[in-house]
Design a protein around this motif. Structure first.
Motif, mmCIF file in Angstrom:
data_model
loop_
_atom_site.group_PDB
_atom_site.id
_atom_site.type_symbol
_atom_site.label_atom_id
_atom_site.label_comp_id
_atom_site.label_asym_id
_atom_site.label_seq_id
_atom_site.Cartn_x
_atom_site.Cartn_y
_atom_site.Cartn_z
ATOM 1 N N ARG A 120 55.585 -49.705 61.815
ATOM 2 C CA ARG A 120 54.519 -48.952 61.150
ATOM 3 C C ARG A 120 53.621 -48.227 62.160
ATOM 4 N N ASP A 121 53.237 -48.877 63.253
ATOM 5 C CA ASP A 121 52.350 -48.248 64.233
ATOM 6 C C ASP A 121 53.003 -47.018 64.873
ATOM 7 N N SER A 122 54.277 -47.113 65.186
ATOM 8 C CA SER A 122 54.997 -45.967 65.766
ATOM 9 C C SER A 122 55.102 -44.830 64.755
ATOM 10 N N ALA A 123 55.310 -45.184 63.488
ATOM 11 C CA ALA A 123 55.402 -44.169 62.438
ATOM 12 C C ALA A 123 54.068 -43.434 62.291
ATOM 13 N N VAL A 124 52.975 -44.199 62.260
ATOM 14 C CA VAL A 124 51.648 -43.579 62.151
ATOM 15 C C VAL A 124 51.402 -42.666 63.355
ATOM 16 N N ALA A 125 51.733 -43.138 64.550
ATOM 17 C CA ALA A 125 51.537 -42.333 65.759
ATOM 18 C C ALA A 125 52.353 -41.041 65.702
ATOM 19 N N ALA A 126 53.587 -41.123 65.209
ATOM 20 C CA ALA A 126 54.439 -39.930 65.109
ATOM 21 C C ALA A 126 53.845 -38.925 64.121
ATOM 22 N N SER B 111 46.878 -47.776 56.468
ATOM 23 C CA SER B 111 46.154 -48.798 55.706
ATOM 24 C C SER B 111 47.084 -49.765 54.978
ATOM 25 N N GLY B 112 48.385 -49.526 55.065
ATOM 26 C CA GLY B 112 49.341 -50.410 54.404
ATOM 27 C C GLY B 112 49.626 -50.014 52.967
ATOM 28 N N GLY B 113 49.183 -48.847 52.561
ATOM 29 C CA GLY B 113 49.384 -48.390 51.187
ATOM 30 C C GLY B 113 50.788 -47.886 50.886
ATOM 31 N N VAL B 114 51.639 -47.843 51.882
ATOM 32 C CA VAL B 114 53.028 -47.421 51.703
ATOM 33 C C VAL B 114 53.905 -48.645 51.932
ATOM 34 N N THR C 61 48.277 -26.741 53.925
ATOM 35 C CA THR C 61 48.747 -27.675 52.889
ATOM 36 C C THR C 61 49.507 -28.835 53.523
ATOM 37 N N LYS C 62 50.371 -28.527 54.482
ATOM 38 C CA LYS C 62 51.105 -29.584 55.191
ATOM 39 C C LYS C 62 50.141 -30.531 55.892
ATOM 40 N N LEU C 63 49.130 -29.972 56.547
ATOM 41 C CA LEU C 63 48.153 -30.798 57.252
ATOM 42 C C LEU C 63 47.412 -31.727 56.299
ATOM 43 N N ASP C 64 46.996 -31.203 55.159
ATOM 44 C CA ASP C 64 46.301 -32.046 54.168
ATOM 45 C C ASP C 64 47.187 -33.213 53.759
ATOM 46 N N TRP C 65 48.454 -32.940 53.446
ATOM 47 C CA TRP C 65 49.375 -33.985 53.014
ATOM 48 C C TRP C 65 49.613 -34.995 54.137
ATOM 49 N N LEU C 66 49.870 -34.491 55.336
ATOM 50 C CA LEU C 66 50.165 -35.372 56.475
ATOM 51 C C LEU C 66 48.983 -36.268 56.824
ATOM 52 N N ARG C 67 47.768 -35.726 56.803
ATOM 53 C CA ARG C 67 46.586 -36.557 57.096
ATOM 54 C C ARG C 67 46.457 -37.675 56.062
ATOM 55 N N ASP C 68 46.603 -37.335 54.782
ATOM 56 C CA ASP C 68 46.529 -38.353 53.715
ATOM 57 C C ASP C 68 47.638 -39.391 53.886
ATOM 58 N N PHE C 69 48.850 -38.913 54.183
ATOM 59 C CA PHE C 69 49.977 -39.827 54.352
ATOM 60 C C PHE C 69 49.749 -40.771 55.533
ATOM 61 N N ALA C 70 49.263 -40.242 56.664
ATOM 62 C CA ALA C 70 49.007 -41.071 57.841
ATOM 63 C C ALA C 70 47.961 -42.138 57.528
ATOM 64 N N ASP C 71 46.902 -41.753 56.810
ATOM 65 C CA ASP C 71 45.862 -42.728 56.441
ATOM 66 C C ASP C 71 46.424 -43.809 55.522
ATOM 67 N N THR C 72 47.215 -43.399 54.534
ATOM 68 C CA THR C 72 47.811 -44.351 53.592
ATOM 69 C C THR C 72 48.796 -45.269 54.304
ATOM 70 N N LEU C 73 49.588 -44.706 55.186
ATOM 71 C CA LEU C 73 50.560 -45.480 55.960
ATOM 72 C C LEU C 73 49.846 -46.498 56.845
#
Length: 194
Positions: free
Chosen positions: A116-122, A177-180, A163-175
């Motif tokens: 998970r940490d590597s995924a968030v960093a990527a 926080s353990g929401g994925v 639009t991509k940036l908005d989605w990616l920022r939300d996804f990174a935060d959710t990832l």
């Protein structure tokens, strides 16, 4: 016509519709206009496309000459068949959605092969890269250096990048926080049945 006109082929035909040019001038013009955001431009692929367009009689050579000590250069111009192919090609590119299989989507589909940490960093690294691209596009737009005919393209690329940036920022935060739901590679190794 059996030849499938590529996006680079469309760009070359469009250049030659503006005026006749030699290959290096086409490359320089595409590079100066920052068409690398639109099509992948490399000298080898450009010269291959030019040869193929000439083979298909969509362009023709007009003059071959030498300027000083420079290598001999062939000037090309678009033919009427090339103009017809260009208009048809542009219409198809705009009107017909095609799944282009972007590399990012393949990586996203397999993201849980990372911890998970590597995924968030990527993902955050991608955000930083896209933020830099967006800043460059905004600067290019505001500088007035972008040719008028490319402003629509730049506006489209800017909007889609935001639009991509908005989605990616939300996804990174959710990832983060353990929401994925997550099954990383280490936990999958425990599931392997031999």
């Amino acid at each position: 016509m059996s030849y499938l006109l590529t996006p680079l082929g469309v760009s070359v035909l469009a250049l030659l519709r503006e005026r006749p040019m030699h290959g290096y001038e086409m490359f320089q013009t595409l590079t100066t206009r920052r068409d690398a955001r639109i099509v992948k431009v490399r000298p080898g692929s450009l010269y291959h496309v030019v040869a193929r367009l000439a083979e298909e009689n969509l362009i023709r050579s007009t003059v071959t000459g030498r300027d000083g000590n420079r290598p001999e250069r062939t000037i090309f111009e678009i033919t009427q068949s090339g103009i017809d192919a260009l208009t048809s090609g542009v219409r198809d590119l705009v009107a017909t959605p095609v799944n282009e299989f972007p590399r990012f989507v393949a990586g996203l589909a397999e993201l849980d092969n990372l911890d998970r940490d590597s995924a968030v960093a990527a993902v955050r690294s991608r955000v930083a890269a896209l933020e830099a691209e967006l800043a460059d596009m905004v600067t290019g737009r505001e500088s007035g250096a972008t040719p008028a005919m490319y402003l629509t393209v730049l506006d489209y690329l800017t909007a889609t990048t935001r639009t991509k940036l908005d989605w990616l920022r939300d996804f990174a935060d959710t990832l983060e926080s353990g929401g994925v739901g997550w099954r990383d590679a280490a936990s999958r190794a425990d599931e392997v049945v031999l």
